[in-house]
Write an enzyme that holds these catalytic residues in place. Structure first.
Site, PDB file in Angstrom:
ATOM      1  N   TYR A 197       0.500   0.179  11.392  1.00  0.00           N
ATOM      2  CA  TYR A 197       0.388  -0.105  10.073  1.00  0.00           C
ATOM      3  C   TYR A 197       1.322   0.337   9.312  1.00  0.00           C
ATOM      4  O   TYR A 197       2.060  -0.331   8.316  1.00  0.00           O
ATOM      5  CB  TYR A 197      -0.983   0.531   9.551  1.00  0.00           C
ATOM      6  CG  TYR A 197      -1.502   0.368   8.198  1.00  0.00           C
ATOM      7  CD1 TYR A 197      -1.973  -1.000   7.942  1.00  0.00           C
ATOM      8  CD2 TYR A 197      -1.288   0.955   7.151  1.00  0.00           C
ATOM      9  CE1 TYR A 197      -2.451  -1.455   6.644  1.00  0.00           C
ATOM     10  CE2 TYR A 197      -1.496   0.412   5.721  1.00  0.00           C
ATOM     11  CZ  TYR A 197      -2.125  -0.762   5.830  1.00  0.00           C
ATOM     12  OH  TYR A 197      -2.359  -1.070   4.350  1.00  0.00           O
ATOM     13  N   SER A 244       1.035  -1.085  -0.098  1.00  0.00           N
ATOM     14  CA  SER A 244       0.183  -0.115  -0.147  1.00  0.00           C
ATOM     15  C   SER A 244       1.010   1.114  -0.076  1.00  0.00           C
ATOM     16  O   SER A 244       2.057   1.179   0.156  1.00  0.00           O
ATOM     17  CB  SER A 244      -1.016   0.066   1.221  1.00  0.00           C
ATOM     18  OG  SER A 244      -0.399   0.700   2.404  1.00  0.00           O
TER      19      SER A 244
END
Length: 245
Positions: free
Chosen positions: A160, A147
């Site tokens: 994250y 991502s």
């Protein structure tokens, strides 16, 4: 991506996290290209739905219930794959959780560990099982989903972001060690896609639209294909220019 763009007939592809979203789109794309797809996910309902979608287009697929954070489950899953097929050609590791929003100073240690266990150790567990099986047949290709939070940072998601930075480093380490043995390892970094987590983090990219799941799948299949035979250790920012901002 049109059906048959890539020729993967007789090949076996694992999609970890294939019960929804990007993983589902990639599993379908592999099947459209002739590969036998094995979906690993702890979401059995979503996995069954992906299987149904693949079989509806006369694709080949199986589902194995597996929590990638549990190495014992991962080893068992890949033992099943080896017994069934005796080979593994491609792997897309798309396992992730986003967790709760917090700052680095208030993030609970256990919550941080939960995210690391799935997002980082989950990828490690998969690659520890994927690499030996690929080596038995002369090599293969691994793509890890990072991502846009990999190359850059983000407010409120320290665990994250840390996990995704770590996956990039792990992927490069695998590429450095195994590219000469026939295994290529790369990352993709999708940006503004049609997913609640990223919609809350990212504005529209410079191309001024949301990325389609099928476009992410196209990147994965290209990196696995012979067209990318000299590409390894690469971090592909398929984000419409998000990291350029």
């Amino acid at each position: 991506m049109s059906k048959g763009t890539y020729r993967f007939s007789g090949k076996v592809a694992v999609v970890a996290g294939g019960s929804s979203g990007t993983g589902r789109a990639t599993a379908i794309a592999f099947a459209q290209s002739g590969a036998h797809v094995v979906i690993l996910d702890r979401d059995a309902v979503g996995g069954a739905r992906t299987l149904e979608m693949i079989r509806r287009i006369d694709g080949l697929a199986d589902f194995i219930s597996c929590d990638v954070a549990d190495f014992a489950m991962v080893k068992t899953a890949f033992s099943q794959i080896e017994m069934a097929f005796g080979r593994l050609d491609y792997a897309f590791n798309n396992t992730l959780i986003d967790g709760v929003w917090s700052s680095p100073t208030s993030c609970a240690t256990e919550a941080f560990k939960d995210i690391i266990n799935t997002n980082l150790y989950g990828v490690l567990h998969c690659m520890k099982s994927e690499i030996p099986l690929m080596l038995k047949n002369g090599g293969g290709a691994i793509v890890n989903c990072v991502s846009a939070m990999g190359p850059v940072g983000a407010v409120g998601m320290p665990a994250y972001v840390a996990s995704k930075h770590a996956v990039m480093g792990l992927t490069k380490a695998v590429a450095a060690e195994f590219s000469g043995k026939g295994i290529r390892a790369n990352c993709i970094c999708p940006g503004s896609i049609d997913a609640p987590m990223l919609e809350s983090l990212l504005t529209a990219p410079p191309v001024n639209r949301i990325e389609r799941m099928e476009e992410i799948a196209e990147c994965v299949l290209w990196l696995c294909s012979d067209s990318a035979s000299f590409v390894s250790g690469h971090i592909m920012a398929d984000d419409g220019g998000v990291v350029a901002l």
